[in-house]
Enzyme design. Sequence first.
Site, PDB file in Angstrom:
ATOM      1  N   LYS A  90       1.519  -5.409   3.640  1.00 28.00           N
ATOM      2  CA  LYS A  90       0.657  -5.964   4.673  1.00 28.00           C
ATOM      3  C   LYS A  90       0.283  -7.360   4.439  1.00 28.00           C
ATOM      4  O   LYS A  90       0.329  -8.450   5.222  1.00 28.00           O
ATOM      5  CB  LYS A  90      -0.366  -4.977   5.454  1.00 28.00           C
ATOM      6  N   GLN A 139      -1.343   6.119   4.078  1.00 27.46           N
ATOM      7  CA  GLN A 139       0.033   5.701   4.405  1.00 27.46           C
ATOM      8  C   GLN A 139       0.592   4.970   3.406  1.00 27.46           C
ATOM      9  O   GLN A 139       1.738   4.153   3.761  1.00 27.46           O
ATOM     10  CB  GLN A 139       0.071   5.186   5.945  1.00 27.46           C
TER      11      GLN A 139
END
Length: 597
Positions: free
Chosen positions: A185, A136
């Site tokens: 992240k 992703q």
Amino acid sequence: MLTQQQTTVAKPESAVPSMNDEHWPRGAEVLVRALVHEGVKDIFGYPGGAVLHIYDELWRARELLTHYLVRHEQGAVHAADGYARATGKVGVALVTSGPGATNAVTGIATAYMDSIPLVVITGQVPTTMIGTDAFQEVDTVGITRPCVKHNYLVREVCDLAAVVHEAFHLARSGRPGPVVIDIPKDVTAARCSYSRLDHISFPCREEKAAPNPRATQRVVEAILRSERPVLYVGGGIVTSGAGDELQGFAEALQLPVTPTLMGLGGFPSAHPLCLGMLGMHGTYTANMAIAESDLLIAVGVRFDDRVTGKLATFAPHARIVHIDIDPANIGKNRVADLSLVADARVALGAMLAEVELRKNEELEASRARRIAWWDVLRGWQLEQPLRFSGAHDEIKPQNVIRELHQLTGGEAIITTDVGQHQMWAAQFYPFNRARQWITSGGLGTMGFGLPAALGAQLAFRDQLVVAVVGDGGFQMTNQELSTAVQYDLPIKILILNNGYLGMVRQWQEMFYERTYSEVDISVAPDFVKLAEAYGAGGFRATRPDELRTVLSAALNYKGVAVIDVVISKEENVFPIVPSGGNSRDMIVHEERMKDEG
């Protein structure tokens, strides 16, 4: 507009990242705190792995921020867009990395083309994995660069707060637009102190200074001397909140006003000085006025091709005055004889002040000079009003919009998709206030209407919000019915159902010898049953004698309602200016183009 290289980030003092200091907030908390400090109360989004830290913090901050879970990332951005258009505030969307970000691109581009202030936060894979084709991973900054005002990839947690505050400043200042913040992240997991940064040194400051006085005088003098002037006004009027200034200026000099599709509501449609919308599907009077004008005062517009048609023949006899906040727009499509680079509200206010300094005799002489022009305009209005052929056995879409206007008292907030229904709504639902009309203009995005209505309804829970859609566009985002029901957003979805991709079919009929190639969408769900499956109310009208009763019942329904109105299958939008033509090439009524033989 700022370039990527011009933007600098102001870092908070004493912000030293540390993964070990548990007393400092995670990056995700820094983000949430910054959003709260920017006044954000509502976010539209869809979670995923790269944004789990952020969603964890949103849960902890749920008393300060409300997250609305949409059913598709495109819907999240459209909903934030509808919220922004309805309120004038910055809309906020949150999506995950990879397909989350790419699904959001259509919504981002829609906002960019129409100058709508958004901050779209996208997740990204950890910084150590960027460039490895990780799961992703996409280059969100590269993908969105052509359709944002600015974008950021935040690599250090100590930069995050500054980036958020700067993004909001950029989104809402000058010519507004969407800003993307891409956050890996690991940045949301890292720890850092937080500063509100009330005194950031931005690379640019929003200035709404009055235009040069001498330039303002020259513009006013040109208007006073003109015999056939027209005020051509667009979305900039709505964005700047310039409605009062525009109306005051037009009334002071008795100037005819024609809004673009994006300018509807910026000047009251029912005002006697309003000629109606101009452009490809504009009124006969507005388009002929442009063709015959000797002075065109363009305010908050960019001379879009759907307005001008063939640029070489647009307003051929007119001197051009162009007023816009974005200097890049001045002269981009049409060379201006006079120009003011300024916010529309500030510019019109300065022009009105200049008019008020003039002697009454000068103003009376100017208004008298245009009496003959108004006689011509009124003649065109009587000769060629908006009209359509009646029918006893079919529901005419124009009648649907007229009934909607009557039943709502003209007070509903209207959102639309793109196509024939959009044009019928623009033509037959007069708008008398700014931010009442919410539509995708520049990009022309099908599927916009329903999710945009969610954002508008959230902003104004006590107002009636109606999404006018086609059966084609509705099927692109109808899953957002679930969002509306879940959060008790009682929008009404009015489907003008003709079983076709209507505008494409119309072009095929008129310009491709009725070659109806891949436009038949009559194999479709039962929209009433679909509504009921989502927990909404379902209504249907198939005959003219049912229309008013069904519409009234649906509009008074207490929850989300879907209204399936089966209309004439081959009804066309008129007037129409053929692509590449000029306003004099208008086909004004169906009887002029149909070959019954």
